[in-house]
Design an enzyme around this catalytic site. Structure first.
Site, PDB file in Angstrom:
ATOM      1  N   CYS A   4      -4.620  -7.037  40.548  1.00  0.00           N
ATOM      2  CA  CYS A   4      -4.637  -5.573  40.468  1.00  0.00           C
ATOM      3  C   CYS A   4      -6.072  -5.090  40.221  1.00  0.00           C
ATOM      4  CB  CYS A   4      -3.706  -5.125  39.333  1.00  0.00           C
ATOM      5  SG  CYS A   4      -3.863  -3.379  38.948  1.00  0.00           S
ATOM      6  N   CYS A   7      -6.574  -3.470  36.767  1.00  0.00           N
ATOM      7  CA  CYS A   7      -6.547  -4.462  35.683  1.00  0.00           C
ATOM      8  C   CYS A   7      -7.889  -5.203  35.652  1.00  0.00           C
ATOM      9  CB  CYS A   7      -5.400  -5.449  35.872  1.00  0.00           C
ATOM     10  SG  CYS A   7      -3.802  -4.797  35.351  1.00  0.00           S
ATOM     11  N   ASP A  30     -14.348   7.617  40.711  1.00  0.00           N
ATOM     12  CA  ASP A  30     -13.640   7.154  41.906  1.00  0.00           C
ATOM     13  C   ASP A  30     -14.675   6.641  42.915  1.00  0.00           C
ATOM     14  OD1 ASP A  30     -10.561   7.897  43.207  1.00  0.00           O
ATOM     15  OD2 ASP A  30     -12.172   7.185  44.535  1.00  0.00           O
ATOM     16  N   HIS A  46      -1.069  -2.678  32.298  1.00  0.00           N
ATOM     17  CA  HIS A  46      -0.602  -2.554  33.688  1.00  0.00           C
ATOM     18  C   HIS A  46       0.773  -1.889  33.731  1.00  0.00           C
ATOM     19  CE1 HIS A  46      -0.354  -3.413  37.989  1.00  0.00           C
ATOM     20  NE2 HIS A  46       0.942  -3.580  37.743  1.00  0.00           N
ATOM     21  N   ASN A  85      -0.439  10.610  41.704  1.00  0.00           N
ATOM     22  CA  ASN A  85       0.359  10.231  42.867  1.00  0.00           C
ATOM     23  C   ASN A  85       1.326   9.106  42.496  1.00  0.00           C
ATOM     24  OD1 ASN A  85      -1.136  12.000  44.519  1.00  0.00           O
ATOM     25  ND2 ASN A  85      -2.725  10.462  44.801  1.00  0.00           N
ATOM     26  N   GLY A  91       1.638   9.221  48.040  1.00  0.00           N
ATOM     27  CA  GLY A  91       0.223   8.983  48.322  1.00  0.00           C
ATOM     28  C   GLY A  91      -0.455   8.031  47.354  1.00  0.00           C
ATOM     29  N   HIS A  96      -1.216   0.913  40.042  1.00  0.00           N
ATOM     30  CA  HIS A  96      -1.482   0.847  38.601  1.00  0.00           C
ATOM     31  C   HIS A  96      -1.715   2.310  38.212  1.00  0.00           C
ATOM     32  CE1 HIS A  96      -3.738  -1.165  35.022  1.00  0.00           C
ATOM     33  NE2 HIS A  96      -3.716   0.151  34.802  1.00  0.00           N
ATOM     34  N   HIS A  98      -2.569   5.921  37.256  1.00  0.00           N
ATOM     35  CA  HIS A  98      -3.881   6.544  37.033  1.00  0.00           C
ATOM     36  C   HIS A  98      -3.777   8.041  37.305  1.00  0.00           C
ATOM     37  CE1 HIS A  98      -3.608   5.271  41.242  1.00  0.00           C
ATOM     38  NE2 HIS A  98      -4.326   6.350  41.534  1.00  0.00           N
ATOM     39  N   HIS A 100      -5.932  11.349  38.486  1.00  0.00           N
ATOM     40  CA  HIS A 100      -7.169  11.836  39.109  1.00  0.00           C
ATOM     41  C   HIS A 100      -7.592  13.111  38.394  1.00  0.00           C
ATOM     42  CE1 HIS A 100      -6.898   9.542  43.029  1.00  0.00           C
ATOM     43  NE2 HIS A 100      -5.643   9.479  42.644  1.00  0.00           N
TER      44      HIS A 100
HETATM   45  P1  AMP Z   1      -4.176   6.818  44.665  1.00  0.00           P
HETATM   46  O1  AMP Z   1      -4.253   7.040  46.145  1.00  0.00           O
HETATM   47  O2  AMP Z   1      -3.648   7.985  43.884  1.00  0.00           O
HETATM   48  O3  AMP Z   1      -3.489   5.499  44.326  1.00  0.00           O
HETATM   49  O4  AMP Z   1      -5.673   6.692  44.180  1.00  0.00           O
HETATM   50  C1  AMP Z   1      -6.376   5.482  44.105  1.00  0.00           C
HETATM   51  C2  AMP Z   1      -7.820   5.837  43.966  1.00  0.00           C
HETATM   52  O5  AMP Z   1      -8.520   4.697  43.507  1.00  0.00           O
HETATM   53  C3  AMP Z   1      -8.479   6.268  45.277  1.00  0.00           C
HETATM   54  O6  AMP Z   1      -8.996   7.587  45.146  1.00  0.00           O
HETATM   55  C4  AMP Z   1      -9.568   5.230  45.484  1.00  0.00           C
HETATM   56  O7  AMP Z   1     -10.736   5.791  46.027  1.00  0.00           O
HETATM   57  C5  AMP Z   1      -9.783   4.702  44.079  1.00  0.00           C
HETATM   58  N1  AMP Z   1     -10.298   3.354  44.001  1.00  0.00           N
HETATM   59  C6  AMP Z   1      -9.853   2.259  44.671  1.00  0.00           C
HETATM   60  N2  AMP Z   1     -10.564   1.167  44.309  1.00  0.00           N
HETATM   61  C7  AMP Z   1     -11.466   1.586  43.388  1.00  0.00           C
HETATM   62  C8  AMP Z   1     -12.504   0.933  42.642  1.00  0.00           C
HETATM   63  N3  AMP Z   1     -12.737  -0.378  42.766  1.00  0.00           N
HETATM   64  N4  AMP Z   1     -13.241   1.682  41.788  1.00  0.00           N
HETATM   65  C9  AMP Z   1     -13.009   3.011  41.662  1.00  0.00           C
HETATM   66  N5  AMP Z   1     -12.058   3.683  42.331  1.00  0.00           N
HETATM   67  C10 AMP Z   1     -11.301   2.981  43.184  1.00  0.00           C
HETATM   68 ZN    ZN Z   2      -2.979  -3.285  36.901  1.00  0.00          ZN
END
Ligand code: AMP
Ligand code: ZN
Length: 149
Positions: A4, A7, A30, A46, A85, A91, A96, A98, A100
């Site tokens: 992940c 993680c 991001d 997680h 999301n 989306g 994991h 999170h 935004h």
């Molecule tokens: P979601 O589409 O709501 O799952 O958002 C996932 C977000 O994680 C996206 O906006 C990606 O740009 C961001 N993301 C993916 N990998 C990384 C990373 N290694 N570091 C920072 N952000 C990331």
């Molecule tokens: Zn995780």
């Protein structure tokens, strides 16, 4: 390394731009921002998504961290957006939990006629300094964050 991404970031195995962290949460920039200010508030534990959540106090703690960051950066009056999301049709691309946090700012929509259908992309022009002719174009077309009008 954990399978992940978040993680791996939370454990320090994978590098990221960290804005804040405590024992239970980490806030990172991001990697693919859709606006000039776009960060993610992530619980270190997680939890795949809202569907696996049992302790809803986590949401309140994520929100309170987000609002604290907004206030510290002086963005509270201008406004901001909090997006969470869930699942494929919600989306969610990283499984994991999170939150935004982003500023929308004004963005522009361009529609392209492709013959059979009309596609669109959204973009935001960020002027580097007042009266400067230097701009960065941010792609804000991610429909999970910017729903189609
Ligand atoms: P979601 O589409 O709501 O799952 O958002 C996932 C977000 O994680 C996206 O906006 C990606 O740009 C961001 N993301 C993916 N990998 C990384 C990373 N290694 N570091 C920072 N952000 C990331
Ligand atoms: Zn995780």
């Amino acid at each position: 390394m954990s399978e992940c991404i978040f993680c791996s970031i939370a454990s320090g195995e994978m590098s990221s731009e960290i804005l804040y962290q405590d024992a239970r949460y980490i806030v990172i920039k991001d990697v693919n921002p859709v606006s000039p200010f776009h960060v993610l508030i992530i619980p270190k534990e997680h939890i795949e998504s809202m569907n696996e959540l049992t302790d809803f106090g986590v949401i309140s703690e994520m929100m309170s961290i987000a609002v604290r960051i907004v206030r510290e950066n002086g963005y509270a009056e201008e406004g901001y957006r909090l997006v969470l999301n869930t699942g494929q049709e919600g989306g969610q691309s990283v499984l994991h939990l999170h939150l935004h946090l982003l500023k929308i700012l004004s963005h522009f929509l361009a529609f392209i006629n492709l013959g059979s259908h009309t596609d669109y992309f959204a973009f935001y022009l960020h002027q580097h300094a007042q009266n400067s002719s230097s701009y960065t174009i941010y792609n804000t077309s991610n429909p999970s964050i910017f729903p189609l009008p």
